[in-house]
Design a protein around this motif. Structure first.
Motif, PDB file in Angstrom:
ATOM      1  N   THR A  46       4.027   5.166  -8.059  1.00 58.24           N
ATOM      2  CA  THR A  46       4.145   6.472  -8.693  1.00 58.24           C
ATOM      3  C   THR A  46       5.354   6.569  -9.611  1.00 58.24           C
ATOM      4  O   THR A  46       5.302   7.180 -10.666  1.00 58.24           O
ATOM      5  N   THR A  47       6.449   5.976  -9.183  1.00 56.26           N
ATOM      6  CA  THR A  47       7.712   6.061  -9.913  1.00 56.26           C
ATOM      7  C   THR A  47       8.613   4.917  -9.473  1.00 56.26           C
ATOM      8  O   THR A  47       8.425   4.356  -8.400  1.00 56.26           O
ATOM      9  N   LEU A  48       9.586   4.583 -10.296  1.00 51.87           N
ATOM     10  CA  LEU A  48      10.614   3.619  -9.910  1.00 51.87           C
ATOM     11  C   LEU A  48      11.874   4.342  -9.437  1.00 51.87           C
ATOM     12  O   LEU A  48      12.813   3.716  -8.973  1.00 51.87           O
ATOM     13  N   ASN A  49      11.869   5.651  -9.551  1.00 53.37           N
ATOM     14  CA  ASN A  49      12.987   6.493  -9.182  1.00 53.37           C
ATOM     15  C   ASN A  49      12.918   6.784  -7.677  1.00 53.37           C
ATOM     16  O   ASN A  49      12.046   7.535  -7.226  1.00 53.37           O
ATOM     17  N   ARG A  54      10.733   9.623  -2.920  1.00 53.86           N
ATOM     18  CA  ARG A  54      10.850  10.233  -1.585  1.00 53.86           C
ATOM     19  C   ARG A  54      10.330  11.669  -1.571  1.00 53.86           C
ATOM     20  O   ARG A  54       9.797  12.128  -0.568  1.00 53.86           O
ATOM     21  N   GLN A  55      10.483  12.371  -2.700  1.00 45.96           N
ATOM     22  CA  GLN A  55       9.978  13.740  -2.756  1.00 45.96           C
ATOM     23  C   GLN A  55       8.464  13.783  -2.949  1.00 45.96           C
ATOM     24  O   GLN A  55       7.794  14.615  -2.367  1.00 45.96           O
ATOM     25  N   PRO A  58       6.821  11.223   0.668  1.00 44.45           N
ATOM     26  CA  PRO A  58       7.886  11.075   1.668  1.00 44.45           C
ATOM     27  C   PRO A  58       7.606  10.061   2.773  1.00 44.45           C
ATOM     28  O   PRO A  58       8.536   9.532   3.367  1.00 44.45           O
ATOM     29  N   ARG A  59       6.371   9.748   3.060  1.00 47.71           N
ATOM     30  CA  ARG A  59       6.076   8.805   4.142  1.00 47.71           C
ATOM     31  C   ARG A  59       5.587   7.456   3.631  1.00 47.71           C
ATOM     32  O   ARG A  59       5.111   6.630   4.396  1.00 47.71           O
ATOM     33  N   ALA A  60       5.721   7.225   2.335  1.00 47.25           N
ATOM     34  CA  ALA A  60       5.264   5.962   1.747  1.00 47.25           C
ATOM     35  C   ALA A  60       6.443   5.012   1.547  1.00 47.25           C
ATOM     36  O   ALA A  60       7.603   5.422   1.529  1.00 47.25           O
ATOM     37  N   CYS A  61       6.121   3.732   1.397  1.00 42.75           N
ATOM     38  CA  CYS A  61       7.145   2.717   1.133  1.00 42.75           C
ATOM     39  C   CYS A  61       7.856   3.010  -0.181  1.00 42.75           C
ATOM     40  O   CYS A  61       7.264   3.541  -1.119  1.00 42.75           O
TER      41      CYS A  61
END
Length: 188
Positions: A46-49, A54-55, A58-61
């Protein structure tokens, strides 16, 4: 693991899309399936940020763990794709080129994306709720910005329609017309 064993026993092709780096714990089975041309793994990014990741998930690697998994799978010959998904206009769509370059650098041989398209009322509801902090810059800059982002994503979509479906060499390549845009220069 048991399902992969069944697929291997029966010679049945298997493809999976995941956002988890835990896929590498079954790398032995994936490797054998790939050796028989029966395997494909897609990893969503989704993002490299890190804080944004995390936002949003939140429960993904974490993004770096997904990239490491891509590399490990690719290193042993398992075909890997990246799915830049979801692309959210005004939030993470500006990262598309960087996501593709990072994934390609970690062994992804194909790419896809999903654009999140929401009616304006839904965007306002989200902006007022759980994602209000994330959406604040978009709201402060005005509604015209979202139109510009959607237009830029639409332009990328048209490129994909021309047959761009895999990464090759130092730039995005196409099965159809060659893309003459240097993503690495722009991403730097």
């Amino acid at each position: 693991r048991a399902l992969l064993e069944v697929m291997l026993e029966t010679g049945h092709p298997v493809s999976v899309v995941t956002k988890s780096s835990l896929i590498v714990r079954d790398i032995d089975l994936w490797t054998e399936l790939a050796r028989q041309n029966l395997a494909h793994v897609g990893i969503s990014l989704t993002t490299l940020n890190g804080p944004l990741a995390r936002q949003l998930e939140p429960r993904a690697c974490a993004p770096h763990a997904r990239l490491e998994a891509m590399q490990k799978l690719s290193d042993v010959g398992i075909p890997v794709s990246v799915f830049a998904s979801p692309l959210i206009p005004g939030l993470n769509d500006h990262e598309l080129e960087k996501l593709l370059l990072a994934a390609h650098g970690h062994g992804a041989s194909s790419a896809g994306y999903t654009l999140l398209r929401l009616p304006h009322a839904a965007i306002e509801t989200i902006a007022a709720g759980a994602f209000s902090t994330l959406m604040a810059p978009w709201r402060e800059r005005g509604r015209g910005l979202i139109v510009d982002h959607v237009r830029s994503i639409d332009a990328v979509s048209r490129l994909w329609d021309l047959g761009i479906d895999f990464l090759q060499g130092d730039a995005l390549a196409a099965t159809g017309p060659r893309l003459d845009y240097d993503f690495e220069q722009d991403a730097g």
